[in-house]
Design a protein around this motif. Structure first.
Motif, short mmCIF file in Angstrom:
data_model
loop_
_atom_site.label_atom_id
_atom_site.label_comp_id
_atom_site.label_asym_id
_atom_site.label_seq_id
_atom_site.Cartn_x
_atom_site.Cartn_y
_atom_site.Cartn_z
N VAL A 187 1.67 32.07 -22.29
CA VAL A 187 0.41 31.16 -22.66
C VAL A 187 -0.82 32.03 -22.72
CG1 VAL A 187 0.86 28.72 -22.67
CG2 VAL A 187 0.66 29.90 -20.72
N ARG A 188 -0.99 32.82 -23.87
CA ARG A 188 -2.27 33.55 -23.88
C ARG A 188 -3.54 32.64 -24.23
NH1 ARG A 188 -2.97 37.96 -21.79
NH2 ARG A 188 -1.07 38.98 -21.12
N GLU A 189 -3.10 31.76 -25.23
CA GLU A 189 -4.37 30.86 -25.29
C GLU A 189 -4.60 29.77 -24.35
OE1 GLU A 189 -0.54 28.93 -26.55
OE2 GLU A 189 -1.27 30.90 -26.64
N ASN A 190 -5.55 29.08 -24.26
CA ASN A 190 -5.78 28.05 -23.37
C ASN A 190 -5.30 28.32 -22.00
OD1 ASN A 190 -6.34 25.51 -22.75
ND2 ASN A 190 -4.42 24.59 -23.44
N LEU A 191 -6.28 29.53 -21.48
CA LEU A 191 -6.52 29.96 -20.21
C LEU A 191 -6.99 28.85 -19.17
CD1 LEU A 191 -6.91 33.78 -20.21
CD2 LEU A 191 -4.87 32.54 -19.45
N PRO A 192 -6.62 28.40 -18.29
CA PRO A 192 -7.23 27.62 -17.41
C PRO A 192 -8.33 28.59 -16.50
CG PRO A 192 -4.91 27.68 -16.65
CD PRO A 192 -4.92 28.51 -18.22
N ILE A 193 -9.47 28.20 -16.39
CA ILE A 193 -10.32 28.76 -15.46
C ILE A 193 -10.54 27.85 -14.28
CG2 ILE A 193 -12.55 29.80 -15.32
CD1 ILE A 193 -12.63 30.33 -18.40
N LEU A 194 -10.19 28.35 -13.32
CA LEU A 194 -10.63 27.60 -11.89
C LEU A 194 -11.77 27.55 -11.50
CD1 LEU A 194 -7.36 28.50 -10.01
CD2 LEU A 194 -7.75 26.50 -11.02
N ASN A 195 -12.38 26.74 -10.73
CA ASN A 195 -13.88 26.97 -10.32
C ASN A 195 -13.81 26.48 -8.86
OD1 ASN A 195 -16.48 26.60 -9.78
ND2 ASN A 195 -16.97 25.01 -11.49
N THR A 196 -13.93 27.40 -7.91
CA THR A 196 -13.79 27.65 -6.49
C THR A 196 -14.42 28.50 -5.84
OG1 THR A 196 -12.38 27.01 -4.51
CG2 THR A 196 -11.50 28.46 -6.30
N LYS A 197 -15.13 28.42 -4.79
CA LYS A 197 -15.77 29.46 -4.01
C LYS A 197 -14.96 30.29 -3.12
CE LYS A 197 -20.39 27.41 -3.62
NZ LYS A 197 -21.13 26.38 -2.95
N THR A 198 -13.56 29.38 -2.58
CA THR A 198 -12.68 30.15 -1.79
C THR A 198 -11.28 29.95 -2.60
OG1 THR A 198 -13.78 30.16 0.12
CG2 THR A 198 -11.73 30.33 0.42
N LEU A 199 -10.45 30.83 -2.86
CA LEU A 199 -9.29 30.84 -3.06
C LEU A 199 -8.34 31.26 -2.35
CD1 LEU A 199 -7.29 29.82 -5.55
CD2 LEU A 199 -7.80 31.99 -6.69
N HIS A 200 -7.26 30.57 -1.78
CA HIS A 200 -6.53 31.24 -0.91
C HIS A 200 -5.08 30.92 -1.36
CE1 HIS A 200 -5.19 30.90 3.64
NE2 HIS A 200 -4.48 31.97 3.03
N PHE A 201 -4.27 31.98 -1.56
CA PHE A 201 -2.96 32.08 -2.20
C PHE A 201 -1.97 32.24 -0.75
CE2 PHE A 201 -4.53 32.87 -6.59
CZ PHE A 201 -3.61 32.13 -7.15
N VAL A 202 -1.05 31.45 -0.61
CA VAL A 202 -0.03 31.64 0.48
C VAL A 202 1.49 32.14 -0.11
CG1 VAL A 202 1.04 30.90 2.52
CG2 VAL A 202 -1.29 30.45 2.24
N PHE A 203 1.74 33.17 -0.33
CA PHE A 203 2.97 33.37 -0.82
C PHE A 203 4.06 33.05 0.17
CE2 PHE A 203 -0.34 36.08 -2.80
CZ PHE A 203 -0.37 35.44 -4.27
#
Ligand SMILES: *[C@@H]1O[C@H](CO)[C@@H](O)[C@H](O)[C@H]1NC(C)=O
Ligand SMILES: *[C@@H]1O[C@H](CO)[C@@H](O)[C@H](O)[C@H]1NC(C)=O
Ligand SMILES: *[C@@H]1O[C@H](CO)[C@@H](O)[C@H](O)[C@H]1NC(C)=O
Ligand SMILES: *[C@@H]1O[C@H](CO)[C@@H](O)[C@H](O)[C@H]1NC(C)=O
Ligand SMILES: *[C@@H]1O[C@H](CO)[C@@H](O)[C@H](O)[C@H]1NC(C)=O
Ligand SMILES: *[C@@H]1O[C@H](CO)[C@@H](O)[C@H](O)[C@H]1NC(C)=O
Ligand SMILES: *[C@@H]1O[C@H](CO)[C@@H](O)[C@H](O)[C@H]1NC(C)=O
Length: 796
Positions: A187-203
């Motif tokens: 999906v190249r179109e319609n990129l969601p843009i997140l809005n957060t100060k801290t982003l934490h990924f746990v893989f």
């Protein structure tokens, strides 16, 4: 530190405050009217007996498997509900429709795989992470949670589009826990843009990193990535992933937790990050795989200020150490922390280094670290806490060319006593030196930086602070707690000393002149020493009591007597001994004065009141009383007609008739006088014998006249004999006028002997004393005698 360097450290604390606020809510549960703590209680349901006013309910770590509206609806006041680590599998968010105040809902670490959406408008913190959702449970309603600040989600399968509902939110913290199953999408179109100060990924902890997507985030300040497993193949995938996230101008803090990577990949990540706008890079729990090989590269210009790497595990054993050290030592940043690693060394940077702060705590560095390094001229703080340093002299040599070094922490090493043949070569700029928890002895005072202001030597083996060696004019704060010192140091060589900490030493009688010697002291801590509560301590206690309590930090409660046993445990403040028992001169003086005063009183009494006379009379009176009590009555009563026979010289008859006789007869005593009772016709000697025999007592009125009278002497002789014969001592001698001993003729040896042996009653000339005299005489008769003539008719 100078002013312009301050901001470096300040940003440190500003960056991830968001994370800290979130963390603060998970504070320890304190049971109260509004707060119910029931974690780890093996519960399968929420208890029904809770008060509707309950505001906070902690049910984490139980066995709850489902949640219904009847479980929770009645808790209308509920704000915080913690249900993490339970067994909930499905959830309808509408069970919370009556909990209008619910702000904090933690459902993490359950087994949720299905959720029915419902808008709980009051929510600020919603944690659904670490569950079994197949796809992200991002409800469309989440978009209307305008107050939401923290959102935690998890999914086994992850695709970027699932984040769409969340993109409308303005978050502080977004936690995404992703399984190993990543769905590639186009999906190249319609990129969601997140809005957060801290982003934490746990893989996923076991899967290799494989997330290939470009996520755009607005306002990102902190990026945290946990469980990053890399190898030579996916290293580029990870770098690309970072590229998308680290472009924002706000990003300051990048934290990588649990990263497993080959050495070459780690260097690639450094290389990639250096030109990025990140300021702080933290790597916690780093495992370095495969061999460490040399990679030629020069660090480019960077905005990075600090790199922190904590807990490195190496899975490689054979490698060129220098290659690894070089990558760290050449970093062109201000602050580097490498702690809790098996690194044994660090190289001196090749060219003038930018390091201002180096924290190498908890490694295994040895004395050879940095050698005589001249490229660390800007270094201000060096922390080598908890390493394997042994030789203080070599450490001093290391600092020699660190011209800006101000703070040096060498605590918790193995620095020991050492005989220094050479003078130590500390750089003069050091103001704080921490040598605590080593094995240093008194000799350390011969190897200290000359301008040090704060010196921490606690927990070493110091027994004495030598008075002559260490001239530390700038020293303001000295900590020598937990050593074996026996006295407070003077401030002769520490002329600026303001704070002294020396609790837990072996001080038994501290010198009292401490405060005189140390005029500038503003803080003292010297409690928990084995104080010996004796006279010597008084001055010290006094001086402690005089200084303000703001100065003596731990007064009075930490100051207790250790010995002698009678005072053990007594607070020094409450310890008092009289000044007398402590001062020998004063003691002697007091005794002398008291003796003199007593003597004066006695002399005065003797002179003015004739004390000895009174004493003698009193003494005789008691003796007589005692004797009278011991004599058996029947014995006495036989044949007695008179209480007393009085023998006197005719020349004293005036006194006898006017004084003695009336006084005796007043007491109803029957008295025999020779001129009144002697039977005419009988010889005088016969008369004397008869009447002495018939009398209970014989009174002799002695005076120089008596000595002259022959008869009187006879009477005395018989009386004495009678008395001896009967074994009693019924002779009363009254000395009417003093008889000089020489005046008693030799032939009257009996009288001489009697007067020498027996006490006699002296007739006092002062009228005031007559009372006692008569009392004494009366005492001699103080006995209920029934005389033969009285009781002829009474006796049976
Ligand atoms: C960066 O974020 C991590 C995790 O939130 C935090 O522990 C760390 O202190 C932060 N570092 C800086 C330099 O702000
Ligand atoms: C919960 O159950 C376990 C095992 O059945 C037991 O060891 C534990 O003491 C229980 N805890 C409480 C709080 O009842
Ligand atoms: C969310 O808010 C928008 C705008 O206020 C509204 O149009 C929409 O119906 C709301 N959605 C829900 C599920 O309440
Ligand atoms: C470090 O990470 C590994 C997995 O990479 C993990 O097994 C280990 O428990 C972690 N150690 C610490 C101290 O967190
Ligand atoms: C040095 O690093 C250790 C381990 O990370 C840390 O606990 C300590 O606070 C750091 N010291 C300073 C002065 O930052
Ligand atoms: C010296 O280091 C120890 C830890 O090793 C620490 O507790 C102490 O506060 C430090 N002293 C100073 C003056 O910073
Ligand atoms: C050490 O310093 C003292 C005083 O500064 C000096 O007298 C002495 O000669 C020095 N010793 C050595 C071995 O340099």
């Amino acid at each position: 530190m100078t002013q312009d360097k301050e901001p470096v450290i300040r940003t440190f604390h500003l960056v991830c405050t968001v994370t800290l606020i979130v963390g603060a809510i998970t504070h320890l549960c304190e049971q109260s009217e509004f707060e119910v703590c029931m974690s780890k209680s093996n519960l399968t349901h929420i208890p029904k007996n809770l008060l509707p006013t309950t505001k906070s309910l902690d049910m984490s770590q139980n066995h709850i498997s489902e949640l219904q509206i009847s479980d929770i609806g009645f808790l209308s006041g509920l704000k915080v509900l913690k249900l993490s680590h339970n067994r909930i599998q499905t959830l309808d968010l509408s069970v919370f429709k009556f909990n209008r105040n619910l702000e904090h809902l933690d459902l993490s670490h359950n087994r949720l795989h299905r959720m029915t959406c419902y808008l709980v408008t009051s929510l600020k913190h919603l944690d659904l992470s670490f569950n079994d959702f197949n796809v992200l449970p991002a409800c469309a309603q989440f978009g209307n949670l305008t107050q939401l600040s923290f959102l935690g989600l998890s999914a086994v399968r992850f695709q970027k589009l699932d984040l769409l509902p969340v993109t409308y939110l303005n978050l502080n913290h977004l936690l995404l826990v992703l399984g190993g199953n990543y769905v590639e999408e186009n999906v190249r179109e319609n990129l969601p843009i997140l809005n957060t100060k801290t982003l934490h990924f746990v893989f996923h902890p076991k899967s290799l990193f494989s997330v290939q997507m470009n996520i755009a985030v607005k306002n990102l300040e902190c990026l945290q990535l946990t469980n990053i497993k890399l190898n030579d193949e996916n290293c580029q995938v990870f770098v690309t992933f970072l590229l998308g996230l680290t472009g924002g101008p706000m990003l300051l803090n990048l934290t990588l937790n649990h990263m497993e990577t080959p050495w070459t990949c780690l260097v690639s990540i450094f290389r990639f990050l250096w030109p990025r706008p990140v300021e702080h890079l933290n790597i916690y729990n780093l495992t370095i795989d495969e061999k460490v090989e040399e990679i030629k590269f020069v660090y480019p210009e960077t905005t990075l200020k600090s790199v922190t790497i904590e807990h490195i595990t190496k899975r490689v054993f054979l490698f060129s150490q220098t290659v690894l050290y070089r990558v760290f030592s050449e970093m062109n940043i201000m602050m580097l922390t490498i702690s809790d690693t098996p690194l044994v060394h660090m190289l001196c940077p090749d060219k003038a280094s930018t390091f201002r702060f180096l924290n190498f705590s908890q490694n295994v560095f040895t004395d050879s670290v940095f050698g005589t390094c001249s490229t660390l001229a800007r270094l201000e703080t060096l922390i080598l806490q908890k390493n394997s340093l042994k030789n203080l002299f070599r450490v001093s040599l290391m600092t020699k060319k660190m011209a800006s070094l101000e703070i040096l922490d060498l605590s918790r090493n193995s620095l020991g006593s050492y005989t220094y043949e050479d003078n130590c070569t500390w750089v003069k700029s050091i103001v704080l030196l921490n040598l605590s928890s080593n094995t240093l002895t008194d000799s350390v005072f011969r190897c200290l930086p000359p301008k040090v202001q704060v010196l921490d030597l606690h927990n070493n083996r110091i027994t004495n602070i030598p008075k002559d060696v260490a001239y530390l004019e700038s020293l303001q704060e000295l900590n020598v707690a937990f050593n074996s010192l026996t006295d407070l140091p003077g401030c002769g060589t520490f002329s600026s000393l303001a704070a002294l900490i020396m609790d837990h030493n072996s001080v038994s009688h501290p010198s009292a002149d401490f405060f005189q010697s140390c005029q500038k002291i503003t803080s003292l801590k010297a409690g928990n020493n084995p104080f010996q509560c004796t006279c010597e301590l008084r001055e010290f206690v006094k001086s402690m009591g005089q200084v303000s309590s703001a100065v003596v930090q731990d007064w009075p409660n930490s100051y207790k007597c250790h010995s002698p046993d009678s005072y053990k445990g007594t607070l020094l403040k409450a310890f008092h001994v009289s000044p007398l028992s402590c001062n020998t001169t004063l003691l002697i003086l007091t005794i002398v004065v008291t003796t003199l005063v007593l003597a004066a009183i006695v002399t005065f009494l003797c002179c003015y009141f004739d004390m000895p006379w009174y004493l003698r009379m009193m003494c005789q009176w008691t003796q007589t009383r005692h004797r009278a009590r011991n004599v058996p009555l029947e014995e006495l009563q036989r044949n007695l007609q008179f209480h007393a026979f009085i023998s006197y010289s005719g020349l004293d008859s005036v006194w006898v008739k006017n004084e003695l006789l009336p006084n005796l007869e007043k007491e109803n005593l029957r008295i025999c006088l020779h001129e009144r009772n002697f039977v005419p016709g009988k010889s005088i000697v016969e008369n004397i014998i008869t009447f002495i025999e018939k009398s209970y007592k014989a009174i002799f009125v002695l005076s120089p006249n008596f000595i002259q009278s022959e008869w009187c002497h006879y009477e005395l002789y018989f009386a004495h004999h009678k008395l001896f014969r009967e074994g009693s001592n019924n002779l009363i001698l009254i000395l009417l006028k003093p008889i000089p001993e020489d005046n008693i003729p030799r032939k009257y040896h009996k009288l001489r002997a009697l007067m020498a042996q027996r006490t006699y009653l002296e007739w006092p000339t002062e009228k005031s004393k007559h009372g006692l005299f008569w009392a004494n005489i009366r005492a001699a008769f103080n006995i209920k005698l029934i005389l033969a003539s009285d009781c002829d008719d009474v006796k049976p």
